[in-house]
Design an enzyme around this catalytic site. Sequence first.
Site, PDB file in Angstrom:
ATOM      1  N   TYR A  62       0.826  -1.203   0.000  1.00 17.04           N
ATOM      2  CA  TYR A  62       0.000   0.000   0.000  1.00 17.04           C
ATOM      3  C   TYR A  62       0.866   1.262   0.000  1.00 17.04           C
ATOM      4  CZ  TYR A  62      -3.550  -3.364   1.599  1.00 17.04           C
ATOM      5  OH  TYR A  62      -4.392  -4.451   1.723  1.00 17.04           O
ATOM      6  N   HIS A 145       0.026 -12.270   1.206  1.00 14.96           N
ATOM      7  CA  HIS A 145      -0.755 -11.245   0.514  1.00 14.96           C
ATOM      8  C   HIS A 145      -0.838 -11.497  -0.982  1.00 14.96           C
ATOM      9  CE1 HIS A 145      -1.545  -6.627  -0.035  1.00 14.96           C
ATOM     10  NE2 HIS A 145      -2.664  -7.342  -0.053  1.00 14.96           N
TER      11      HIS A 145
END
Length: 331
Positions: A62, A145
């Site tokens: 992110y 992830h």
Amino acid sequence: MTQTKVGVRRELGRSGAAVTALGFGGGPLGGLFEALDDGTATAALEGAWGGGVRYFDTSPHYGIGHSERRIGEFLRGRPRGEFTVSTKVGRLLVPQDPRGRMDEAFQVPATHRRVWDFSRDGIRRSVEDSLTRLGLDRIDVLYLHDAEQHFDDALRNGYPALKELRDEGVVSAIGAGMYDPRLLTTLVRDADVDAVMLAGRYTLLDQSALDTLFPACAERGVPVLAAAVFNSGLLASPRPVEGARFDYAPASQEMLDRARRIADICTAYGVTLPAAAIAFSLAHAVVAGVVIGMRSADEVRANLESFEVAVPDQLWAELRAEELIDQRTAG
């Protein structure tokens, strides 16, 4: 279906880690879709904390570290025992000369590039880097992830590395954050995970998690964190507009029409579409909490208000009758 208050804590299996029913998703703090300044990010975090949120989720992905840094700077001023923080592994951040370029996924300068790495050494390095960016003493929950295209590697090498870190006490709980419920089902059945984070597959527009994942989680006692409950934006406003995103891309006309039909029924019951979207995802027995990405104090305030809305059971019954949600959601 009943609504749960924001600050109610739910434990993640036997891990000792617990999450609040509403979690703060850190994607927008990395500049997702549009740039974000530190002041706006801090105001969003302050609003969430003031509203009772004590679970904060982030990732190196992110904003190539911006989200972890911002969340870490905020949480370092709070008592460590009062919050739970999760981050993710699978991508290493390698420094590079940005040469005036912006990152391909987030609106931040391209100071780093991402390198996929689910190896033991790569995961341990990723955790060390995340702890440095966060500035915290530990990570509570660690997820593999976006492993859809690297799943064999993630299961064969990544999962044992996470288990090792849990055994060492470096992290309390382990799991995976993905959008593919089929692959998450394999992980739940074949590995000893404490929780999984599912993105966008148990929402008012997509209930595919009911096929295999939720039954497997119920059988194994693995709680689910429901993320992307607005499907990237289509369910985030009372009346979906042209150009709204569904799963990070502009929604098709068919999906837009479907969302508007659901919104009309919500309005008839005096409920907004975002409030219904949150309540729907949270109501399933295996869901420990919903994680919503928030970028501003106004967005936080709106989500806190939506979270508290009591949604009548008749709304779900009508959505089922109109075949707008899966019949298996009946309860």
